[in-house]
Structures are given as C-alpha cells and as structure tokens.
Design a protein around this motif. Structure first.
Motif, PDB file in Angstrom:
ATOM      1  N   MET A   1      26.772  44.558  39.094  1.00 55.68           N
ATOM      2  CA  MET A   1      27.792  44.484  39.029  1.00 55.68           C
ATOM      3  C   MET A   1      28.501  43.427  39.177  1.00 55.68           C
ATOM      4  N   LEU A   2      28.080  42.415  38.641  1.00 53.53           N
ATOM      5  CA  LEU A   2      28.536  41.452  38.109  1.00 53.53           C
ATOM      6  C   LEU A   2      29.541  41.177  36.575  1.00 53.53           C
ATOM      7  N   ASP A   3      28.674  42.433  35.807  1.00 56.40           N
ATOM      8  CA  ASP A   3      28.701  42.916  34.631  1.00 56.40           C
ATOM      9  C   ASP A   3      29.618  43.574  34.841  1.00 56.40           C
ATOM     10  N   PHE A   4      29.973  44.833  35.712  1.00 55.25           N
ATOM     11  CA  PHE A   4      31.601  45.732  36.057  1.00 55.25           C
ATOM     12  C   PHE A   4      32.646  45.151  35.928  1.00 55.25           C
ATOM     13  N   GLU A   5      32.307  43.449  36.512  1.00 59.47           N
ATOM     14  CA  GLU A   5      33.699  43.748  37.522  1.00 59.47           C
ATOM     15  C   GLU A   5      33.623  41.922  35.520  1.00 59.47           C
ATOM     16  N   ARG A   6      33.820  41.902  35.508  1.00 62.16           N
ATOM     17  CA  ARG A   6      33.835  40.938  33.818  1.00 62.16           C
ATOM     18  C   ARG A   6      34.275  41.841  33.317  1.00 62.16           C
ATOM     19  N   ALA A   7      33.574  43.259  32.980  1.00 68.73           N
ATOM     20  CA  ALA A   7      34.100  44.227  31.847  1.00 68.73           C
ATOM     21  C   ALA A   7      35.250  45.407  32.316  1.00 68.73           C
ATOM     22  N   LEU A   8      35.527  44.574  33.590  1.00 68.54           N
ATOM     23  CA  LEU A   8      36.450  45.028  33.575  1.00 68.54           C
ATOM     24  C   LEU A   8      37.928  44.392  34.045  1.00 68.54           C
ATOM     25  N   ALA A   9      37.922  42.707  33.972  1.00 71.15           N
ATOM     26  CA  ALA A   9      38.458  41.737  33.990  1.00 71.15           C
ATOM     27  C   ALA A   9      39.045  41.532  32.765  1.00 71.15           C
ATOM     28  N   GLU A  10      38.070  41.868  31.406  1.00 72.37           N
ATOM     29  CA  GLU A  10      38.353  41.838  30.361  1.00 72.37           C
ATOM     30  C   GLU A  10      39.200  42.769  29.960  1.00 72.37           C
ATOM     31  N   ALA A  11      38.828  44.297  29.818  1.00 71.58           N
ATOM     32  CA  ALA A  11      39.856  45.055  29.462  1.00 71.58           C
ATOM     33  C   ALA A  11      40.973  45.371  29.844  1.00 71.58           C
ATOM     34  N   LEU A  33      28.883  33.156  39.308  1.00 71.35           N
ATOM     35  CA  LEU A  33      28.348  33.026  40.548  1.00 71.35           C
ATOM     36  C   LEU A  33      26.839  33.507  41.106  1.00 71.35           C
ATOM     37  N   ASN A  34      26.602  32.857  42.326  1.00 73.25           N
ATOM     38  CA  ASN A  34      24.909  33.768  42.590  1.00 73.25           C
ATOM     39  C   ASN A  34      25.073  33.526  43.789  1.00 73.25           C
ATOM     40  N   ARG A  42      22.810  41.962  54.421  1.00 68.91           N
ATOM     41  CA  ARG A  42      22.959  41.900  55.517  1.00 68.91           C
ATOM     42  C   ARG A  42      24.784  42.508  55.203  1.00 68.91           C
ATOM     43  N   GLU A  43      25.930  41.561  54.639  1.00 67.65           N
ATOM     44  CA  GLU A  43      26.826  42.180  54.328  1.00 67.65           C
ATOM     45  C   GLU A  43      27.094  43.531  54.289  1.00 67.65           C
ATOM     46  N   GLY A  44      26.546  44.137  53.380  1.00 64.96           N
ATOM     47  CA  GLY A  44      26.696  45.505  52.285  1.00 64.96           C
ATOM     48  C   GLY A  44      26.418  46.503  53.773  1.00 64.96           C
ATOM     49  N   LYS A  45      24.841  45.680  54.522  1.00 67.39           N
ATOM     50  CA  LYS A  45      25.185  46.604  55.865  1.00 67.39           C
ATOM     51  C   LYS A  45      26.341  47.017  56.881  1.00 67.39           C
ATOM     52  N   ARG A  46      27.019  45.940  57.129  1.00 66.71           N
ATOM     53  CA  ARG A  46      28.021  46.289  57.837  1.00 66.71           C
ATOM     54  C   ARG A  46      28.911  46.647  57.458  1.00 66.71           C
ATOM     55  N   SER A  47      30.332  46.546  55.858  1.00 71.83           N
ATOM     56  CA  SER A  47      30.883  47.633  55.325  1.00 71.83           C
ATOM     57  C   SER A  47      30.337  49.019  54.738  1.00 71.83           C
ATOM     58  N   GLY A  48      29.226  48.902  55.017  1.00 76.00           N
ATOM     59  CA  GLY A  48      28.692  50.278  54.294  1.00 76.00           C
ATOM     60  C   GLY A  48      28.321  50.414  52.451  1.00 76.00           C
ATOM     61  N   SER A  49      28.451  49.378  52.249  1.00 75.69           N
ATOM     62  CA  SER A  49      28.732  49.204  50.673  1.00 75.69           C
ATOM     63  C   SER A  49      28.037  47.388  49.882  1.00 75.69           C
ATOM     64  N   LEU A  50      27.984  47.759  48.683  1.00 77.97           N
ATOM     65  CA  LEU A  50      27.086  46.254  48.874  1.00 77.97           C
ATOM     66  C   LEU A  50      28.148  45.962  47.416  1.00 77.97           C
ATOM     67  N   ALA A  51      28.815  46.583  47.505  1.00 81.57           N
ATOM     68  CA  ALA A  51      30.513  46.377  46.589  1.00 81.57           C
ATOM     69  C   ALA A  51      31.396  45.129  47.834  1.00 81.57           C
ATOM     70  N   VAL A  52      31.619  45.304  48.518  1.00 84.62           N
ATOM     71  CA  VAL A  52      32.793  44.779  49.357  1.00 84.62           C
ATOM     72  C   VAL A  52      32.595  43.579  49.891  1.00 84.62           C
ATOM     73  N   LYS A  56      34.552  39.591  47.516  1.00 86.29           N
ATOM     74  CA  LYS A  56      35.252  39.624  48.339  1.00 86.29           C
ATOM     75  C   LYS A  56      34.270  37.800  47.807  1.00 86.29           C
ATOM     76  N   ALA A  57      33.156  37.827  47.623  1.00 83.57           N
ATOM     77  CA  ALA A  57      32.884  36.522  47.391  1.00 83.57           C
ATOM     78  C   ALA A  57      32.973  36.129  45.726  1.00 83.57           C
ATOM     79  N   LEU A  58      33.614  36.655  44.852  1.00 80.05           N
ATOM     80  CA  LEU A  58      33.676  37.112  43.742  1.00 80.05           C
ATOM     81  C   LEU A  58      35.493  36.351  44.146  1.00 80.05           C
ATOM     82  N   THR A  59      36.598  37.339  44.558  1.00 79.21           N
ATOM     83  CA  THR A  59      37.948  37.322  45.004  1.00 79.21           C
ATOM     84  C   THR A  59      37.471  35.115  44.815  1.00 79.21           C
TER      85      THR A  59
END
Length: 81
Positions: A1-11, A33-34, A42-52, A56-59
C-alpha cells in the motif's frame, strides 16, 4: 500500500497534478513509515478498510516534515484504489 502511495505521489508530481516537492515529501515518508500491523488491523476493522488508517498515519507523518505536502497524500484517490 505504501508502494502505491509513493507511486501515486510521484506520478502526480511528474504530471504537475501536485507540487513536485510534495511528491518528494510523500515518497520519503513512505520509505520511513513503520506501522504496527496490529494497530493497522485494529483501525482497519473500525473503518472497514486498511487504507483509511494507513492514509491517516502517512498524512500525519508527512505533516511532521511538510504541512503543505500533507494535503496531497492520497490526492485524487479513494480507499478503493
């Protein structure tokens, strides 16, 4: 997922959609980011997605170095991407 975020930002930086310095800040934060898998799950269960919780942590991580760049994390994307 971090690879996607990096690639998205670079593109987006290359295309001029986001400022190039924001793309560099996001890519750098992605490399540093670690996240504890248990916390992410745990947070992914609350939001229904690991991306959320990941976005948030990346931001938050990007904001520590460049508050302006933090506005461009996951820019134009959805948690479904």
């Amino acid at each position: 997922m971090l690879d996607f975020e990096r690639a998205l930002a670079e593109a987006e930086g290359d295309a001029g959609v986001i400022p190039p310095e924001a793309a560099r800040a996001i890519a750098s934060a992605c490399a540093d980011l670690n996240l504890a898998p248990e916390s992410l799950a745990r947070e992914g269960k609350r939001s229904g997605s690991l991306a959320v919780p990941l976005v948030k942590a990346l931001t938050e991580r990007v904001a520590r170095d460049d508050a302006r760049a933090a506005a461009f994390v996951h820019y134009g994307s959805t948690s479904q991407d």
